[in-house]
Design a protein around this motif. Structure first.
Motif, PDB file in Angstrom:
ATOM      1  N   HIS A 187       4.581   5.672   0.261  1.00 45.87           N
ATOM      2  CA  HIS A 187       4.009   4.900   1.357  1.00 45.87           C
ATOM      3  C   HIS A 187       4.867   5.025   2.622  1.00 45.87           C
ATOM      4  O   HIS A 187       4.338   5.137   3.734  1.00 45.87           O
ATOM      5  CB  HIS A 187       3.857   3.432   0.958  1.00 45.87           C
ATOM      6  CG  HIS A 187       2.650   3.155   0.125  1.00 45.87           C
ATOM      7  ND1 HIS A 187       2.593   3.438  -1.226  1.00 45.87           N
ATOM      8  CD2 HIS A 187       1.428   2.655   0.447  1.00 45.87           C
ATOM      9  CE1 HIS A 187       1.407   3.100  -1.700  1.00 45.87           C
ATOM     10  NE2 HIS A 187       0.677   2.622  -0.708  1.00 45.87           N
ATOM     11  N   ASP A 305      -2.223   3.885   8.388  1.00 43.86           N
ATOM     12  CA  ASP A 305      -1.738   3.332   7.123  1.00 43.86           C
ATOM     13  C   ASP A 305      -2.186   4.248   5.992  1.00 43.86           C
ATOM     14  O   ASP A 305      -3.389   4.473   5.798  1.00 43.86           O
ATOM     15  CB  ASP A 305      -2.277   1.921   6.910  1.00 43.86           C
ATOM     16  CG  ASP A 305      -1.638   1.227   5.704  1.00 43.86           C
ATOM     17  OD1 ASP A 305      -0.917   1.898   4.945  1.00 43.86           O
ATOM     18  OD2 ASP A 305      -1.868   0.021   5.523  1.00 43.86           O
ATOM     19  N   THR A 307      -2.166   3.724   2.931  1.00 43.37           N
ATOM     20  CA  THR A 307      -2.750   3.002   1.794  1.00 43.37           C
ATOM     21  C   THR A 307      -4.239   3.282   1.660  1.00 43.37           C
ATOM     22  O   THR A 307      -4.739   3.576   0.565  1.00 43.37           O
ATOM     23  CB  THR A 307      -2.512   1.491   1.941  1.00 43.37           C
ATOM     24  OG1 THR A 307      -1.113   1.237   2.007  1.00 43.37           O
ATOM     25  CG2 THR A 307      -3.101   0.736   0.762  1.00 43.37           C
ATOM     26  N   GLN A 311      -6.401   5.284  -1.343  1.00 42.75           N
ATOM     27  CA  GLN A 311      -7.554   4.714  -2.044  1.00 42.75           C
ATOM     28  C   GLN A 311      -8.748   5.662  -1.975  1.00 42.75           C
ATOM     29  O   GLN A 311      -9.463   5.848  -2.970  1.00 42.75           O
ATOM     30  CB  GLN A 311      -7.913   3.366  -1.424  1.00 42.75           C
ATOM     31  CG  GLN A 311      -6.876   2.278  -1.673  1.00 42.75           C
ATOM     32  CD  GLN A 311      -7.193   0.994  -0.943  1.00 42.75           C
ATOM     33  OE1 GLN A 311      -8.125   0.926  -0.145  1.00 42.75           O
ATOM     34  NE2 GLN A 311      -6.401  -0.047  -1.187  1.00 42.75           N
TER      35      GLN A 311
END
Length: 598
Positions: A187, A305, A307, A311
């Protein structure tokens, strides 16, 4: 010439003489009493002993920055001889000696080291400075100002502590097995890349998952599984450019972050990764082959981001797994919509289990020679408030992935045993068992408890399992099946012939029945090899004293064909589709008691 021991004693006396002289300056002009002199000598002896036994190096300077006291540990830390120091020398002189001897790491000068001390003292409280030495050690220097001027400096070798701290920090950000960055580092790396201008490039996020790794890990042990994962990590690193990130985020899950010009470049990279990982592995003569599936997503101009990108790539990976494994899929917006729909279905599935929205329907198992019903297979149905009866093909995979199949399977078993208790004694009830259910250590106990509570004879219960049940923790599952069979419960292998190792399992466990998959029956009138396969399986079952049942019989021609080949039983729409429990009760002429919901 004084010996080293004599020089050491002289130096020691010189270091504490300042204290004696200071005391004498305030004494009366008359001679000191012998007792006071002895006390002062003892005090200085104790001070000297404490100084020499410190684990830290120590130097004391007066208000004029002149050396007053030092100890042996200070000399040891910096590799100094006793004749390098003397009372009254300036701090700058000491620093010059250390720099000239090359004790500090490259780049350290007399000015920078002196300035570090001044800065530390000006802060008004004890402050530590880390000094890097030329031999790789790290020393922590702490300066404490004294009342009236001057200061005390202590020095501690913190090399090992720093190494341990660095090692702990490294371990917190890296995978212990493969030494790859972990999810935390991933991350951080990803967000750092997104924060930088990428010009005409995009960040490609690749979610990777190994195919058939669990079979290797369970079949050959975790030690070989760990070796395999390290080899996979090595192959992945070799396929990416410098600056790219390869991380391990799960058991057999990896992620690659790579800057690319376009989707075409990302797809080419993914093909190379799949090919590299899928190439055979040789472990001391043992040849291992696995595969890999992948999901791809490219960052957009507004992405900041990683993240969300992860996903999306994971959704694409999920689609690749559904499409047959060994392939990659690029994220598309509808995948996100499908995922939300799936989450909604999962939520409704949980609610249905709580609120009793499930039913059990039964499809007859018919003896071919007499056309009599000898058993019924219990099939769960979900009666949705808006969709009506939901197909098991839609909700059973979700139930298995979420673990809901365990409570749902127990309810089906309990319902089927209670219903079967009303039917004629020669009629058995067949209940499907998933790998997730059999994996439960209490599964055998639960089945026997349900039989006891319902009062159903164990000989009338038939548990149907598929090959996937045996592939998962084979020895433990076989042991559970042996326990159940020892209590009189019949065990059937469902969908026989669709797996590569079906026959091998017949040698390992004495199944009572083989259910031949419907795919062979569908082509029995069109392809001669279909009839040959059915004939071979029936012959195998007969030689092993196992009942053979053919699934998917929809026409009388198919029934006649499998009867001619020697099959014992059939199941299919030719005789009856699955029916609710009241209709089965009517078939046997028994009074139906209202079925309780799940």
């Amino acid at each position: 010439m004084p010996t080293p021991d004599v020089r050491e004693k002289q130096s020691s006396r010189e270091r504490w003489r300042w204290q004696f002289d200071a005391t004498a300056a305030f004494a009366p002009s008359f001679e000191q009493p012998p007792v006071l002199d002895k006390q002062l000598i003892e005090q200085n002896r104790r001070f000297d002993a404490a100084l020499e036994n410190m684990s830290q190096g120590l130097c004391m300077f007066d208000a004029d920055r002149r050396l007053l006291v030092w100890n042996k540990r200070y000399l040891e830390i910096f590799g100094l001889r006793t004749d390098h120091l003397c009372v009254g020398m300036s701090q700058r002189q000491i620093i010059e000696i250390l720099v000239n001897l090359g004790r500090y790491a490259a780049g350290a000068t007399v000015e920078t080291l002196s300035e570090g001390t001044r800065t530390s003292l000006s802060e008004g409280q004890a402050t530590s400075i880390l000094r890097e030495l030329a031999d790789g050690r790290t020393v922590s220097a702490t300066h404490r100002a004294m009342t009236g001027g001057g200061w005390v400096a202590t020095f501690e070798d913190v090399t090992e502590r720093r190494r341990n701290e660095d090692r702990i920090a490294y371990m917190a950000r890296h995978d212990a097995l493969t030494d790859l960055p972990n999810r935390v580092s991933l991350h951080e790396f990803g967000n750092a890349i997104l924060d930088q201008p990428m010009l005409d490039r995009s960040l490609a996020v690749l979610c990777l998952d190994l195919d058939r790794f669990k079979l290797v890990n369970d079949g050959f042990g975790h030690a070989l599984g760990d070796r395999l994962l390290r080899c996979v990590a090595h192959r992945l690193r070799r396929q990416v450019r410098n600056g790219a990130t390869v991380a391990r985020v799960g058991g057999d899950e990896f992620v690659v972050l790579h800057l690319v010009k376009d989707l075409k470049e990302a797809e080419a990279l993914t093909r190379r990764l799949i090919a590299a990982v899928s190439a055979p592995y040789d472990f001391d003569g043992l040849r291992i082959e696995i595969g890999m599936s992948a999901g791809i997503v490219l960052s957009g101009k507004m992405d900041r981001d990683v993240t969300q990108l992860l996903q999306s790539a994971d959704l694409a990976l999920y689609q690749a797994k559904l499409d047959g494994r060994g392939v990659f899929r690029v994220f598309e917006p509808q995948m996100d919509e499908s995922a939300r729909a799936r989450l909604g279905l999962e939520r409704e599935l949980r609610e249905a289990l709580i609120n009793g929205r499930f039913e059990v329907h039964y499809q007859p198992l018919v003896e071919l020679s007499s056309n009599d019903v000898v058993g019924l297979e219990a099939l769960v149905r979900w009666r949705h408030a808006e969709r009506g009866l939901v197909s098991p093909a839609m909700f059973i995979p979700i139930a298995e992935e979420t673990g809901l199949i365990v409570p749902l399977g127990e309810w089906v078993l309990r319902r089927a045993c209670e219903d079967a208790k009303r039917w004629p004694g020669h009629v058995c009830v067949a209940v499907n068992v998933s790998a997730h259910q059999l994996r439960q250590r209490t599964f055998a106990t639960m089945v026997l408890s349900v039989l006891s509570e319902s009062g159903l004879d164990p000989k009338r219960l038939e548990l149907e399992i598929t090959e996937s049940v045996l592939l998962d923790e084979t020895d433990a599952n076989l042991e559970t099946l042996h326990v159940l069979r020892a209590h009189g419960i019949r065990i059937a292998m469902d969908d026989f012939g669709t797996g590569y190792s079906s026959i091998s399992y017949l040698r390992r466990f004495p199944f009572d029945k083989i259910k031949i998959d419907r795919s062979f029956v569908r082509e029995i009138g069109e392809k001669p090899e279909a009839a040959a396969i059915i004939r071979a399986i029936i012959g195998l079952g007969q030689s092993l004293n196992m009942t053979t049942l053919v699934e998917g019989i929809e026409t009388d021609m198919q029934r006649q064909a499998v009867l001619a080949e020697g099959a014992h039983e059939m199941q299919g729409f030719l005789f009856s589709p699955p029916r609710p429990a009241p209709e089965v009760d009517a078939l046997f002429g028994v009074k139906h008691s209202k079925t309780r919901a799940a």
